[in-house]
Design an enzyme around this catalytic site. Structure first.
Site, PDB file in Angstrom:
ATOM      1  N   GLN A 134       0.834  -1.201   0.000  1.00  0.00           N
ATOM      2  CA  GLN A 134       0.000   0.000   0.000  1.00  0.00           C
ATOM      3  C   GLN A 134       0.873   1.256   0.000  1.00  0.00           C
ATOM      4  O   GLN A 134       0.610   2.224  -0.713  1.00  0.00           O
ATOM      5  CB  GLN A 134      -0.908  -0.011   1.239  1.00  0.00           C
ATOM      6  CG  GLN A 134      -1.922   1.116   1.283  1.00  0.00           C
ATOM      7  CD  GLN A 134      -3.080   0.901   0.322  1.00  0.00           C
ATOM      8  OE1 GLN A 134      -3.306  -0.206  -0.140  1.00  0.00           O
ATOM      9  NE2 GLN A 134      -3.794   1.958   0.016  1.00  0.00           N
TER      10      GLN A 134
ATOM     11  N   SER B 132      -6.371   1.261   4.629  1.00  0.00           N
ATOM     12  CA  SER B 132      -7.120   0.343   3.764  1.00  0.00           C
ATOM     13  C   SER B 132      -7.497  -0.914   4.544  1.00  0.00           C
ATOM     14  O   SER B 132      -6.641  -1.563   5.149  1.00  0.00           O
ATOM     15  CB  SER B 132      -6.276  -0.046   2.551  1.00  0.00           C
ATOM     16  OG  SER B 132      -6.900  -1.118   1.872  1.00  0.00           O
TER      17      SER B 132
ATOM     18  N   GLU C 122     -20.159  -0.019  -2.151  1.00  0.00           N
ATOM     19  CA  GLU C 122     -19.304  -1.028  -2.777  1.00  0.00           C
ATOM     20  C   GLU C 122     -19.857  -2.422  -2.474  1.00  0.00           C
ATOM     21  O   GLU C 122     -19.444  -3.067  -1.503  1.00  0.00           O
ATOM     22  CB  GLU C 122     -17.865  -0.926  -2.258  1.00  0.00           C
ATOM     23  CG  GLU C 122     -17.175   0.345  -2.701  1.00  0.00           C
ATOM     24  CD  GLU C 122     -15.672   0.288  -2.510  1.00  0.00           C
ATOM     25  OE1 GLU C 122     -15.012   1.251  -2.906  1.00  0.00           O
ATOM     26  OE2 GLU C 122     -15.169  -0.715  -1.976  1.00  0.00           O
TER      27      GLU C 122
HETATM   28 ZN   LIG Z   1     -12.158  -3.724  -1.318  1.00  0.00          ZN
END
Ligand SMILES: [Zn+2]
Length: 269
Positions: free
Chosen positions: A152, A178, A236
């Site tokens: 990341q 994240s 999402e």
């Molecule tokens: Zn994801």
């Protein structure tokens, strides 16, 4: 657990380390270079015109009272299955999950890459979930699961170099924020890989199946429709987060996000 003791637990697991971090990054990132346009958490093109509200300054009831401005709190118990990782609560820099395994499920790619990995308990849940779906004729496939902190970081730095900090953080997650870094999050699509981590995944039979059944296997749809101002992310339907069957069932029943569950709703609300 009672709401109060949950809150207390959450307070305990969060330190009040404040990091100067000026603006909230709006999106996470993919493991490949994103397109020039804005992307959402997992690389899907943003469906135009949506304003993604920025989360306000700090959280009111998480015990992180010292947090001001757009400060980030560093999570004290990142290994917890129910850990809250978001734009306000980041994983410690040196955190790496120790029990990552390769879940025995279909992915949309065949290579044995790190992004197949999940923590052991989550991997077990994923295997059961995929098998149950298949029993009903729904063929699921993994798109992307674990992403290391260093990956990341490397990606984020590459984007900053390419586009500058301001622009990079509109499509890439600041390292440590994240959920994919926890080894408890996985993006899922249908087995054909169409609409993988893209808006068109919504309303597919796979998405509908997940919405109905993911909690039975310990997963939640983490970024819910209509809760963008709370989670900081667009809807999402493909991004699943393992929290264990008990909490997943509770959240599925209440319709709450993890933020709401922990009373970590932005003070702007
Ligand atoms: Zn994801």
């Amino acid at each position: 657990m009672k709401k109060r003791s949950r809150l207390l637990f959450f307070v305990m697991v969060c330190t009040v380390m404040v990091i100067g971090y000026n603006a909230f990054i709006k999106t996470e990132e993919t493991t490949t270079l994103p397109p020039k346009q804005s992307v959402v958490e997992d690389g899907a093109a943003q469906s135009g015109g949506e304003v993604q509200p920025e989360i306000g300054s700090g959280t009111a009831e998480t015990g992180q009272a010292e947090k001001t401005g757009d400060g980030l709190a560093v999570i004290a118990q990142p290994e917890s299955m129910t850990v809250l990782v978001n734009k306000q609560n980041m994983l410690p820099e040196n955190y790496n999950p120790t029990d990552l395994v390769y879940p025995d499920v279909r992915f949309i790619f065949s290579e044995k890459l790190d992004k197949r990995k999940l923590r052991k308990e989550a991997a077990g849940g994923l295997e059961k979930m995929f098998a149950a779906a298949e029993d009903e004729g729904i063929l699921l496939a993994g798109v992307s699961a674990y992403r290391s902190h260093s990956t990341q970081k490397t990606l984020f730095e590459r984007y900053v170099k390419r586009d500058g900090l301001e622009k990079a953080r509109t499509y890439s997650a600041f390292p440590g924020t994240s959920e994919h870094e926890t080894g408890l999050a996985v993006d899922v699509s249908g087995s054909d890989g169409k609409c993988a981590a893209a808006d068109c995944f919504a309303d597919t039979e796979e998405a509908l199946w997940l919405e109905r059944h993911a909690h039975e296997y310990g997963f939640i749809i983490r970024y819910l429709e209509g809760k963008e101002a709370i989670t900081g992310y667009q809807y999402e339907p493909w991004h699943l987060r393992y929290v264990g069957t008990e909490l997943a069932a509770e959240l599925a029943a209440s319709g709450e996000t993890l933020e709401e569950y922990y009373d970590a709703v932005p003070v702007t609300n």
